[in-house]
Every structure is written in C-alpha cells, then in structure tokens.
Design an enzyme around this catalytic site. Structure first.
Site, short mmCIF file in Angstrom:
data_model
loop_
_atom_site.label_atom_id
_atom_site.label_comp_id
_atom_site.label_asym_id
_atom_site.label_seq_id
_atom_site.Cartn_x
_atom_site.Cartn_y
_atom_site.Cartn_z
N CYS A 178 -4.97 -1.70 -3.68
CA CYS A 178 -3.70 -2.41 -3.51
C CYS A 178 -3.80 -3.80 -4.13
O CYS A 178 -4.72 -4.56 -3.81
CB CYS A 178 -3.35 -2.52 -2.03
N CYS A 206 0.84 -1.21 0.00
CA CYS A 206 0.00 0.00 0.00
C CYS A 206 0.87 1.25 0.00
O CYS A 206 0.48 2.28 -0.57
CB CYS A 206 -0.90 0.02 1.23
N CYS A 259 24.27 -1.46 -0.12
CA CYS A 259 25.26 -0.70 0.65
C CYS A 259 26.60 -0.68 -0.07
O CYS A 259 27.36 0.29 0.06
CB CYS A 259 25.42 -1.30 2.04
#
Length: 252
Positions: free
Chosen positions: A241, A174, A186
């Site tokens: 959704c 959502c 990273c």
C-alpha cells in the site's frame, strides 16, 4: 460523574449491559471529527449528539439546497442557502445543548485535516469524493486514528471501519487504492434517502463501538437497498500500500 439531568437523558442507553456508565463517560470524553455534512452526516450527527459525544467537529464547504432535503433529514426548508456545517450544528445543539460543537465552512485540505485528525478520537468520512477520502485516510494513517467510512449512491451503500490504532490494520487505500477517479455524485446518479440514512446511522453506531473499545472486524459491508440485503467482504492490509505500508507502528 453524571449529574441527575444527564442520568435521566441517557438512562436508556445506560441500561445496556455493553454500554453502562463507563461507556457514557467514554463518549463524554470523546472528540469526533465528521468530514462532510450531507446525507451521511445528518443521521450520524443526530445519533452521536443524542448519545452524548463530548465534542463534535463538523466541516463542509457547501450550502443547503432544496434537492438535499429528501435525504439530509436534519435540515429544514428554512435552512436553504445556509452553510451545511452551521445548519447542522444548530440542529444538533437543539437536540442536545450540553455537547460542544465546532462548525467549519471550508473544504478540508491536507493541512487542516492533519491538525484536526491529530486531536480526534475517531473520524467519520461522510464525504462524496475520492480526493477528500484519500486525504482523510492519509491523516488517519499518520496519526493512527480510527476511520469510519461510509458511502451511498442510487440504492447501494458501503460501510467499513479502519481501526488504525491496531498494529497491522488496513487503511482505506489498501481496499480502494489511492486513485481519485470514479466520483459519481448524487446529482448524476440519484440516491434514495433511506439508503444513505441507513449507512449514516451505522457510521454513528460504529463510532460509538470504537469509542467503547470494541474491536470490529476488518470487513467491507455492502448494502443492497433493492432487496434489503447485506454482503460482507473481509479485507487485510496491503503490504505494498502506498499510504500505510511504510508507516512505523510503535509498540502496543
């Protein structure tokens, strides 16, 4: 009932009014699934193990590398080359040998998550890729399990709790949609250790609050490590959704 050793071990948190003996018993009865055993899961796992969670289930298919050590603070130099899930299990048991821990060296696919999420009290998403995050969310929606989602990159962090036990609650899709594009590791963007540590620690706190029955607001919390500041964005369920809009919500 807690024995004398447990009363001593957990004495400081038992003194907290909002926690007390009932809270400790709730943690002891809980089964927490932690998906990903890196920078978020290290502090989250340490605090959950220290708090006395009854059972932790750890899953990760990666091994410890030297470049992990500045932020994945449960690991030690001698863990280099070990599977992360197994290394984290060993360090958590060294902290609290009373708890039960499962370690799975694998990439969590839909079938594995479906089985494990169904048996979990709460799920911590400590992963670093959208595809796995979406699979975790789908399983949590299917089994109505609360999901504590964390993310960190560079000097920015995000934290959100999706309590899918509650009627009308939003899910991860959502807020973020159901796409899997936009992953940034990273290794590509960098990360400052205390930033990911901050989010992982708060994931542990949020999980404990969920297990205590605390109702947490539907809020995306954004952390800026440059200024040590937070922003909050409220969210709500998306009626369109693709993941949770058609789920059947049984009566409370």
């Amino acid at each position: 009932m807690l024995n004398d050793d447990q009363l001593l071990r957990y004495s400081r948190q038992l003194m907290v009014q909002e926690f007390d003996l009932a809270g400790q018993e709730a943690l002891a009865a809980a089964r927490v699934l932690v998906v990903g055993c890196g920078g978020l899961a290290n502090p989250a796992g340490l605090y959950l193990a220290g708090a006395g969670i009854g059972e932790l289930v750890l899953v990760d298919d990666d091994v410890v590398e030297p470049s992990n050590l500045h932020r994945q603070v449960a690991f030690r130099d001698e863990d280099t080359g070990r599977p992360k899930a197994e290394a984290l299990k060993a360090h958590l048991l060294a902290l609290n040998p009373e708890i039960a821990i499962q370690a799975h060296r694998l990439r969590a696919d839909r079938h594995w998550l479906d089985r494990q999420v169904a048996e979990a009290s709460v799920v911590l998403d400590c992963t670093d890729n959208f595809a796995t995050r979406q699979r975790i969310n789908e399983a949590c929606v299917a089994h109505r399990r609360p999901l504590v989602s964390g993310a960190a990159i560079r000097m920015d962090g995000q934290l959100a709790v999706f309590d899918l036990r509650q009627p009308g609650s939003a899910c991860y899709a959502c807020v973020y949609g159901e796409g899997t594009d936009g992953d940034l590791a990273c290794s590509q963007a960098g990360i400052l250790g205390p930033v990911v540590g901050t989010i992982g620690t708060l994931q542990a706190l949020a999980a404990i609050q969920v297990l205590l029955g605390t109702s947490l607001p539907a809020t995306l919390r954004l952390f800026d490590g440059r200024t040590l500041s937070w922003r909050e964005m409220r969210f709500q369920r998306d009626p369109a959704c693709p993941v949770c809009s058609s789920r059947q919500i049984p009566p409370a």
